[in-house]
Motif scaffolding. Sequence first.
Motif, mmCIF file in Angstrom:
data_model
loop_
_atom_site.group_PDB
_atom_site.id
_atom_site.type_symbol
_atom_site.label_atom_id
_atom_site.label_comp_id
_atom_site.label_asym_id
_atom_site.label_seq_id
_atom_site.Cartn_x
_atom_site.Cartn_y
_atom_site.Cartn_z
ATOM 1 N N THR A 78 0.738 -1.256 -0.112
ATOM 2 C CA THR A 78 0.013 -0.039 -0.314
ATOM 3 C C THR A 78 0.800 1.310 0.005
ATOM 4 O O THR A 78 1.813 1.163 0.743
ATOM 5 N N ARG A 79 0.572 2.321 -0.902
ATOM 6 C CA ARG A 79 1.297 3.383 -0.844
ATOM 7 C C ARG A 79 0.328 4.529 -1.026
ATOM 8 O O ARG A 79 -0.580 4.746 -1.887
ATOM 9 N N LYS A 133 2.670 7.773 11.765
ATOM 10 C CA LYS A 133 2.683 9.082 12.160
ATOM 11 C C LYS A 133 2.867 9.849 10.882
ATOM 12 O O LYS A 133 3.969 9.750 10.277
ATOM 13 N N ASN A 134 2.002 10.657 10.321
ATOM 14 C CA ASN A 134 2.165 11.456 9.142
ATOM 15 C C ASN A 134 2.405 10.537 7.822
ATOM 16 O O ASN A 134 3.090 11.105 6.809
ATOM 17 N N GLY A 135 1.669 9.451 7.942
ATOM 18 C CA GLY A 135 2.223 8.436 7.048
ATOM 19 C C GLY A 135 0.897 7.724 6.415
ATOM 20 O O GLY A 135 -0.370 7.960 6.915
ATOM 21 N N TYR A 136 1.066 6.553 6.021
ATOM 22 C CA TYR A 136 0.186 5.527 5.385
ATOM 23 C C TYR A 136 0.249 4.079 6.102
ATOM 24 O O TYR A 136 -0.822 3.292 5.817
ATOM 25 N N ARG A 137 1.537 3.765 6.233
ATOM 26 C CA ARG A 137 1.771 2.393 6.614
ATOM 27 C C ARG A 137 1.067 1.919 7.636
ATOM 28 O O ARG A 137 0.569 2.776 8.728
ATOM 29 N N THR A 138 0.556 0.766 7.872
ATOM 30 C CA THR A 138 -0.022 0.082 9.148
ATOM 31 C C THR A 138 0.478 -0.971 9.587
ATOM 32 O O THR A 138 1.308 -1.813 8.878
ATOM 33 N N GLY A 193 -2.362 4.887 0.589
ATOM 34 C CA GLY A 193 -3.869 4.423 0.527
ATOM 35 C C GLY A 193 -4.108 3.683 -0.936
ATOM 36 O O GLY A 193 -5.203 3.052 -1.085
ATOM 37 N N ARG A 194 -3.181 3.605 -1.951
ATOM 38 C CA ARG A 194 -3.453 2.820 -2.807
ATOM 39 C C ARG A 194 -2.839 1.386 -3.109
ATOM 40 O O ARG A 194 -1.579 1.234 -2.650
ATOM 41 N N ARG A 195 -3.537 0.414 -3.581
ATOM 42 C CA ARG A 195 -3.077 -0.893 -3.434
ATOM 43 C C ARG A 195 -2.132 -1.501 -4.801
ATOM 44 O O ARG A 195 -2.549 -1.047 -5.949
ATOM 45 N N LEU A 196 -0.910 -1.877 -4.460
ATOM 46 C CA LEU A 196 -0.107 -2.430 -5.331
ATOM 47 C C LEU A 196 0.039 -4.034 -5.233
ATOM 48 O O LEU A 196 -0.111 -4.282 -4.002
ATOM 49 N N LEU A 197 0.348 -4.547 -6.466
ATOM 50 C CA LEU A 197 0.852 -5.862 -6.195
ATOM 51 C C LEU A 197 2.181 -6.047 -6.746
ATOM 52 O O LEU A 197 2.384 -5.643 -7.724
ATOM 53 N N ALA A 227 -0.651 8.825 -7.574
ATOM 54 C CA ALA A 227 -0.765 9.592 -6.341
ATOM 55 C C ALA A 227 -2.109 9.578 -5.844
ATOM 56 O O ALA A 227 -3.086 9.378 -6.411
ATOM 57 N N ALA A 228 -2.305 9.336 -4.391
ATOM 58 C CA ALA A 228 -3.649 9.529 -3.857
ATOM 59 C C ALA A 228 -3.473 9.997 -2.312
ATOM 60 O O ALA A 228 -2.261 9.789 -1.773
#
Length: 634
Positions: free
Chosen positions: A323-324, A461-466, A326-330, A381-382
């Motif tokens: 995920t980058r 924090k200030n990012g998208y990773r979980t 919020g967008r899903r990559l394979l 970009a998202a």
Amino acid sequence: MLLERKPSRRRALVCALGAAVSFLSVTAPAAAESPAQSVRDFADTFVTRQLAEHRIPGAAVSVVAGGRQVFAQGYGVAEVETRRPVDAAETVFAPASVAKLITATAVMQLVERGRIDLDADVNEYLTDFKIEDAYPGKPVTTAHLLTHSAGFAGGDFGTGAATAQDVHRLGEHLAGHQPRRIRPPGTRAVYSNYGMGLAGHLVELRSGMPFHEYVQRNIFAPLGMTRSTLAQPEPGPIGRALAPGYRLSGDRQVRATGAKYGHMPPHGAGFRSTATDMAAFMLAHLDDGGKILKPETARLMHTRQFGNAEGTSGMAYGFQEHTRNGRRLLVHRANIPGYFAVLALVPDRDIGIYASYNGNGKGGPDSAWALVNAFADRFAAAPAPAAEPAGPLPDPAGYAGSYRTALAADMTDLGKVSSLTSVTTVTAAADGTLTTTGATALGAPETRQWTQIAPGLFREKNGYRTIRFGADGLLATENPAGPLERLAWYQSPSLHLGLLGVSLTVLVLSAVGWPVAFAVRRARRRSPAPAPRPAGLPGWLTAALVTASAGSLVAMVADFDANQADFFLGGSPLFTAITTLPVLAAVATAAQVVTVALAWRKSWWTLAGRAHHSAVTLAALAYLSVAAAYNLIG
């Protein structure tokens, strides 16, 4: 169930228009730059800097969008000695584990033809050996193999081959090197080369032809991938076009020799391809399977099938989720001595990028993820999703501690030694945030801060990773096949390194000091303290053998890139020493235990002498206990 192929020409035209609009929408000013030029500007800047920063000889990159290849370019040199430049269409690389996507695709072809059932026990298909029934009623299935969730122990020692003549038949190797099943299937995804090798063997058995031949006929040929092969040895023209792999030796690029081939081609051994060939493969997957899969099969293959935790990246069949913003990559990355590669698809934007490199450089393989992320930021970009914590949340202090990769914990060979220096630490702050130091994300280990957004689920924090902490001590990270597991205090690498430091101080000084003291006594004609003449020999042998054992490990780590190929080949004089010296030290230590017991009982030596011998015994036992924990004994 057999799947029907549906026409996709209209979809391809729509996707082509959509991709062009998408590329133009992220280019400023839109009318001034074509999609291809936009990609070229990106790649020229990023890859050129990447090669310079990480000291990599060369690379080849291809990008697809809207049903066509929009960019392919070589960078740097394919051969350091001759300065032969890289050509994206002609220069062959060794993309290694990217072949797992080829293997998964081959399996899915046989699924749609009714030859393989994803949920059937693989033992129903195996004829020359069977997978151990370690968990009755819970068989390993093909779905488990394609999601790295079969539950096999890990280990890559001896999986490579120096020449094609040394390569074992796939079925024979799998039968003779079957790892233990260490957990029920379907409970955890942990990267498994053996599992993917087994999936490829099913392709052989259910198609009736060797794996490389099946792939050539059913994937490479239909897609026009004329510069790709999984045959060992590779055909002459492909072999001659292969860019040698390199490693750094001081300031020089030297060829990475050794494990050029391997016993399990389905996991990537011996795979050869070009950037433009891999563009054809990406296009097929973005076009609902194109000429090689039916649309339903391709969609099933790309769908999330397993995850170590909800809210984090998971496994599709072969592909890994990433995920980058919020967008899903394979995606899938590869890394072997002298080469690394990465492939990434962004299905909802109908774009993909592939890059392959002919040198590991300094931190090169981790930089592959930087390329993927920069590409997604530029062309897919998202906005990062915003999620506010909902409801009461547990105290994050309960998650603090030390963690290591489950893959390292699962290792049954010398590879486990790497976990001594790859621990991830988690600390909690008073404001409820967590700080992690280590490998919680794809790429080079970094320090990151996290905020809890659901019980056990944290967003950067200030990012998208979980990341997500489980009740069983599992920490699911950005790597869907690389979870971490919490360590008990006695499993801590810091404790083990401390024990090694103290014990080796005692043993090294004793190994050197006892001969010196003996020589001094002889020179001064002094008599030793009362004891049988050979009583001191076990102690000195113990100290000397442990010192030599530690020295062999230092030699391996000091130039690991040079020794990595020997690891995959399954041995060298150094690795023989690494595995033999601890055993000899254990024998000497056993004799020393008996000697010390007799010394205290019969008052041999002085009190200080007996204490010294006791300290050597305890130090050796400490060293050997750590050695056993990291598979250096047994």
